[in-house]
Design an enzyme around this catalytic site. Sequence first.
Site, PDB file in Angstrom:
ATOM      1  N   SER A 124       0.683  -1.533  -0.180  1.00  0.00           N
ATOM      2  CA  SER A 124       0.559  -0.266  -0.204  1.00  0.00           C
ATOM      3  C   SER A 124       0.829   0.587  -0.321  1.00  0.00           C
ATOM      4  O   SER A 124       1.635   1.498   1.047  1.00  0.00           O
ATOM      5  CB  SER A 124      -1.317   0.208   1.282  1.00  0.00           C
ATOM      6  N   GLY A 125       0.419   2.592  -0.795  1.00  0.00           N
ATOM      7  CA  GLY A 125       1.428   3.707  -1.156  1.00  0.00           C
ATOM      8  C   GLY A 125       2.726   3.320  -1.576  1.00  0.00           C
ATOM      9  O   GLY A 125       3.372   4.168  -2.092  1.00  0.00           O
ATOM     10  N   THR A 129      -1.861   2.604  -7.687  1.00  0.00           N
ATOM     11  CA  THR A 129      -2.973   2.973  -8.725  1.00  0.00           C
ATOM     12  C   THR A 129      -2.677   3.976  -9.744  1.00  0.00           C
ATOM     13  O   THR A 129      -2.672   3.875 -10.719  1.00  0.00           O
ATOM     14  CB  THR A 129      -3.561   3.696  -7.228  1.00  0.00           C
ATOM     15  N   ASN A 174      -1.041   5.342   3.239  1.00  0.00           N
ATOM     16  CA  ASN A 174      -1.283   5.916   1.875  1.00  0.00           C
ATOM     17  C   ASN A 174      -2.306   7.332   2.287  1.00  0.00           C
ATOM     18  O   ASN A 174      -3.404   6.131   2.586  1.00  0.00           O
ATOM     19  CB  ASN A 174      -1.414   4.541   1.192  1.00  0.00           C
ATOM     20  N   SER A 177      -5.137   5.340   0.124  1.00  0.00           N
ATOM     21  CA  SER A 177      -5.060   4.099  -0.298  1.00  0.00           C
ATOM     22  C   SER A 177      -5.911   3.074  -0.692  1.00  0.00           C
ATOM     23  O   SER A 177      -7.072   2.957  -0.428  1.00  0.00           O
ATOM     24  CB  SER A 177      -4.675   3.334   1.255  1.00  0.00           C
ATOM     25  N   SER A 178      -5.986   1.729  -1.731  1.00  0.00           N
ATOM     26  CA  SER A 178      -7.309   1.820  -2.413  1.00  0.00           C
ATOM     27  C   SER A 178      -7.246   0.433  -1.216  1.00  0.00           C
ATOM     28  O   SER A 178      -6.666  -0.239  -0.884  1.00  0.00           O
ATOM     29  CB  SER A 178      -6.804   0.737  -3.835  1.00  0.00           C
ATOM     30  N   GLY A 404       0.383  -6.010  -3.194  1.00  0.00           N
ATOM     31  CA  GLY A 404       1.345  -6.870  -3.026  1.00  0.00           C
ATOM     32  C   GLY A 404       0.689  -7.644  -1.370  1.00  0.00           C
ATOM     33  O   GLY A 404       0.603  -6.855  -0.452  1.00  0.00           O
ATOM     34  N   GLU A 406       1.072  -8.559   2.131  1.00  0.00           N
ATOM     35  CA  GLU A 406       1.107  -7.138   3.506  1.00  0.00           C
ATOM     36  C   GLU A 406       1.146  -8.255   4.759  1.00  0.00           C
ATOM     37  O   GLU A 406       1.047  -9.095   5.128  1.00  0.00           O
ATOM     38  CB  GLU A 406      -0.543  -6.626   3.614  1.00  0.00           C
TER      39      GLU A 406
HETATM   40  N1  LIG Z   1       4.962   8.065  -9.889  1.00  0.00           N
HETATM   41  C1  LIG Z   1       4.807   8.816  -8.647  1.00  0.00           C
HETATM   42  N2  LIG Z   1       5.403  10.040  -9.189  1.00  0.00           N
HETATM   43  C2  LIG Z   1       4.912  10.784  -8.441  1.00  0.00           C
HETATM   44  N3  LIG Z   1       3.700  10.055  -7.026  1.00  0.00           N
HETATM   45  C3  LIG Z   1       3.903   8.906  -6.974  1.00  0.00           C
HETATM   46  C4  LIG Z   1       3.866   8.321  -7.952  1.00  0.00           C
HETATM   47  N4  LIG Z   1       3.756   6.571  -7.629  1.00  0.00           N
HETATM   48  C5  LIG Z   1       2.794   6.991  -6.847  1.00  0.00           C
HETATM   49  N5  LIG Z   1       2.630   8.552  -6.378  1.00  0.00           N
HETATM   50  C6  LIG Z   1       2.221   8.901  -4.610  1.00  0.00           C
HETATM   51  O1  LIG Z   1       2.149   7.642  -3.490  1.00  0.00           O
HETATM   52  C7  LIG Z   1       0.819   7.725  -3.535  1.00  0.00           C
HETATM   53  C8  LIG Z   1       0.448   6.399  -3.299  1.00  0.00           C
HETATM   54  O2  LIG Z   1       0.332   6.362  -4.138  1.00  0.00           O
HETATM   55  P1  LIG Z   1      -0.571   4.803  -4.885  1.00  0.00           P
HETATM   56  O3  LIG Z   1      -0.959   4.657  -6.127  1.00  0.00           O
HETATM   57  O4  LIG Z   1      -2.057   5.229  -4.326  1.00  0.00           O
HETATM   58  O5  LIG Z   1      -0.370   3.899  -3.637  1.00  0.00           O
HETATM   59  P2  LIG Z   1      -1.042   2.493  -4.208  1.00  0.00           P
HETATM   60  O6  LIG Z   1      -2.631   2.129  -4.621  1.00  0.00           O
HETATM   61  O7  LIG Z   1      -0.052   1.601  -4.457  1.00  0.00           O
HETATM   62  O8  LIG Z   1      -0.963   1.960  -2.825  1.00  0.00           O
HETATM   63  C9  LIG Z   1       0.346   8.650  -3.901  1.00  0.00           C
HETATM   64  O9  LIG Z   1      -0.958   9.721  -3.671  1.00  0.00           O
HETATM   65  C10 LIG Z   1       1.227  10.169  -4.705  1.00  0.00           C
HETATM   66  O10 LIG Z   1       1.362  10.979  -4.250  1.00  0.00           O
HETATM   67 MG   LIG Z   2      -3.811   2.287  -4.576  1.00  0.00          MG
END
Ligand SMILES: Nc1ncnc2c1ncn2[C@@H]1O[C@H](COP(=O)(O)OP(=O)(O)O)[C@@H](O)[C@H]1O
Ligand SMILES: [Mg+2]
Length: 1043
Positions: A124-125, A129, A174, A177-178, A404, A406
């Site tokens: 997560s984070g 996404t 995060n 977080s989804s 992934g 956890e």
């Molecule tokens: N490629 C990227 N460039 C800039 N910031 C990113 C990038 N990927 C993630 N982030 C930052 O990390 C935070 C969490 O990403 P997210 O995709 O929501 O994580 P996950 O879905 O894996 O939990 C986002 O809100 C953003 O601020």
């Molecule tokens: Mg997510």
Amino acid sequence: MRYQGREVDVEGRVRLVMESALTARDRVGVQDFVLLENYNSEATFIENLRRRFGENLIYTYIGSVLVSVNPYKELEIYSKQQMERYRGVSFYEISPHIYAVSDNTYRAMRTERKDQCILISGESGAGKTEASKKILLYYAVTCPTNDHMATLGDRLLQSNPVLEAFGNAKTLRNDNSSRFGKYMDVQFDFKGAPVGGHILNYLLEKSRVVHQNHGERNFHIFYQLLDGGDNDLLITLDLERNPQNYNYLGNCPRLSSVSDKNNWKVVMKALSVIGFTEEEVQKLLNIIASVLHLGNTQFGEREEGETYITTETQITNLAKLLGVDGSALREALTHKKLTAKGEEMISPLDFEQAVSARDALAKAVYGRTFTWLVEKINHSLALKEEIYHSGKGCSVIGLLDIYGFEVLQHNSFEQFCINYCNEKLQQLFIELTLRSEQEEYETEGIAWETVQYFDNKIICDLIEEKHKGIISILDEECLRPGETCDVSFLEKLEDTLGGHPHFVTHKLANGKTRRVMSREEFRLLHYAGEVNYNVNGFLDKNNDLLNRNLKEVMCQSDNQILSHCFRREEVIGQKRPEMAATQFKNSLTKLMEILMSKEPSYVRCIKPNDAKQPGRFDEVLVRHQVKYLGLMENLRVRRAGFAYRRRFEAFLQRYKPLCPETWPNWHGRLADGVSALVNHLGYKAEEYKLGRSKIFIRFPKTLFTTEDALEAKKPDIALTLQTSWRGYRERAKYQRIRRAVIVIQSGWRGMKARRRAKRRRQAAELIRRFIKGFIYRHEEYCPENEYFLDHVRYSFLKNLSKNLPKSVLDKNWPKPPPSLDEASEHLRRMHMRNMVTKYCRRVQPEWKKQMMQKVVASEIFKDQKDSYPQGVGRLFLDSRLEREQINLKVIQTLANDKVQYGVSVIKHDRRGFKPRSRQLLLTNTFAVLVDRTKTKQRIDYTTLRGISVSSLSDGMFVLHLPNEDNKQKGDLVLHCNHVIELVTKLAMMASKVNHVNISPGSIRFAMARGKEGIIDFVRGSELKVTKGKRGHLLVTAPRINST
Ligand SMILES: Nc1ncnc2c1ncn2[C@@H]1O[C@H](COP(=O)(O)OP(=O)(O)O)[C@@H](O)[C@H]1O
Ligand SMILES: [Mg+2]
């Protein structure tokens, strides 16, 4: 020409790619982990990640797997230009990027017509996404659009904020977080335009609806509604703006990174783009509000142990919002319905049961609504019928955004499911990677080499196997009649699975492990590492129970969303719905089938630190993720065979300068060229293999050495390139000039030929006209002969102009054609006159006099006298006597009468013809015969009767004088050598031109007293004047050879 291997990125900094990156590997590391020499070393792996992260190179490959490290800051690498840069470019040619994966996947789908999927995993984070959004955006921007579905791209993109509002929450890790797994299919038509989409959702974390850990929040939508909804809306929902007033919303402070108010607007807009009606939105919000009201529904306990609802107003609100009967709801929240021996019984719930029934209802309502939402979105994204049926082979790209591994402090049922899911995905990865590796070897004709890897089937089986697996045991424990609890479940596990190499519990563990495990935990040895799961709550969560009477109430809701979510069949049917874990297992099996049928690509996301800070690389945290993402395992599988493979042409193209045989160009078969090249480089047999179209290099070292050699060779290459470029340029210039010359030449030749042809045509035409004209030349002037006649005239005139007589005496004149007879004659005369005029103008006065005299001479003598041609040819002198030759006395006697002409003559006496030398002088009015000093005889011109000469060449002449009176001595017989000249002058002066007679044979002349003398003339050899018989004077004149 793009210099292969080098790219300049937007910041203008040279970013090194693939092979050339090897040379810069000290600084930025390798961009593909397979090139790490020591691929078994985790430390090397992490060091490579760290170096790249430090250079803002967040992407690295493991073969075709993309590893992405969350930068926690905006990088300038997602612009439209960047998208264009990656479009249609070969995967390895350019620095690793999520766009490269997107593009590669898209092109594979288009060219191979095979469905694709991109699996994104990570904690997560870690940026899953975000990655999936970048992929979608890439397709939305770069794919062609279908007019039909111009809005589809929008809807696909807009589905994100909606799903995030309802399915994402702030967690400690995060802010966004989804809290559900998502698999999304994007369908493309045969032209490659996105035409449809479909979303599958997994495992929404429903427990979050009723409870959140400290510092976390409920799903975003609740806060968005309270912050962003306008007053009227809140009033209709009976809500207050302050989230603190709601039990389910915890006491989490507002988020700094997220504006709920703005997001509310975004979500509302997105809902309308996707196609939600206002009514549907209203119903949806009613449900969201009802969850909040449910949370505030409180229970009291009466003394007799009966539970009752203390917050009546909530029930009224709930009844209104859920569209159900208030009393039925109240009843259902505090009682449960049992069926025993066919009879329905109602029994009251105790306080705790009532609370959990309420929470169960909240979770069920929210969870099912979320599912409905996904369905609704799917409906809006669905491939429209007509396209589907006309769809000549739609292809699909699937995007899996799922948590992934956890591993938390306390891992529960959710982590168990998630980690199970990752175990399955790893299995798929191994299967597909090995499969594609094997396929590649087969197509390349290389003997298959067994790849040593950890097969995690044993763990998957441990979890999912029928009857023996953990899920089966859990289900069994839930269904088993009698007292069951989480602990009994753990015992059951120990009984069944004790001794399994990947399963440990406190009881089963050795002393060392036991110390780090509690008694309520079991440990699974996942492929990625060990995880302890606390069994507390497993049964409940697996049961996911909602009392039947609550279900019944919900079935009767007049809120269509709820009546859709709670089906009557569910209540009537006796069959128990499937347990949560089994449901998940089944949906996972389905997902695996879906993914199995596709060509996979992988994106592995890593979070560099827990503080969401840019630039911080927490090695411990990263090592943990590298481990649980199984990246080392990925790399090992990937490296089991060959570290590096490249198509012959690409390999040859890059390294050909290193071998004289292949430089600058190899003309034979590619395989032979590569073979020659590697032989020259001294590759050992075990270092590489040649397939059908690719070279496989086992160790990165081999490649690095080659790369270093190339680096050293570069100056030479540059020189060669320069020379050949210059040569090429000059040649091109020369060719250009040559081509120009040829063009001019051919133009000129063409023109000349055309001219010649034209001339020939004209000539032929002319000849034809000429011949025709010749045939008709005697006809009247007519079209047939006009040319000929004109020509004849013309050439006559032309010829004439060149051959005009030059002198009056020249009588030649070209013969004119008949039609020009007259004109010719005119011309001739004009010319003659012209010549004469010109001649005359030129004549001097003396000459004129001469001429006049000659004309007269001609009038008199021409053709009459033999000596004429001779005489006239000579110059007529003014006088044949010099002034001194004339006696002064004689001149004095003449006084005023000036002597005009004087000549010596011989006078023949009339009698006897004795010759006497005399001078004959002519004045204007008379002539005198002079004998030295004496004037012998004066002859007035008026008295001169005539002059006679012979027709021969002699110089005799007779002046006939008057003879009326006999005193006269008679005519004068004279001889002069210049008889023509003399007679002419005399005749002119005396105006006796008409009185000169020329006698052929003899001249009669008068003598004194009426007598008559005769002079006979004959031709002889020389001039002789003799006295003839009969008293005649006989003159023999010499013959003159007149022509
Ligand atoms: N490629 C990227 N460039 C800039 N910031 C990113 C990038 N990927 C993630 N982030 C930052 O990390 C935070 C969490 O990403 P997210 O995709 O929501 O994580 P996950 O879905 O894996 O939990 C986002 O809100 C953003 O601020
Ligand atoms: Mg997510």
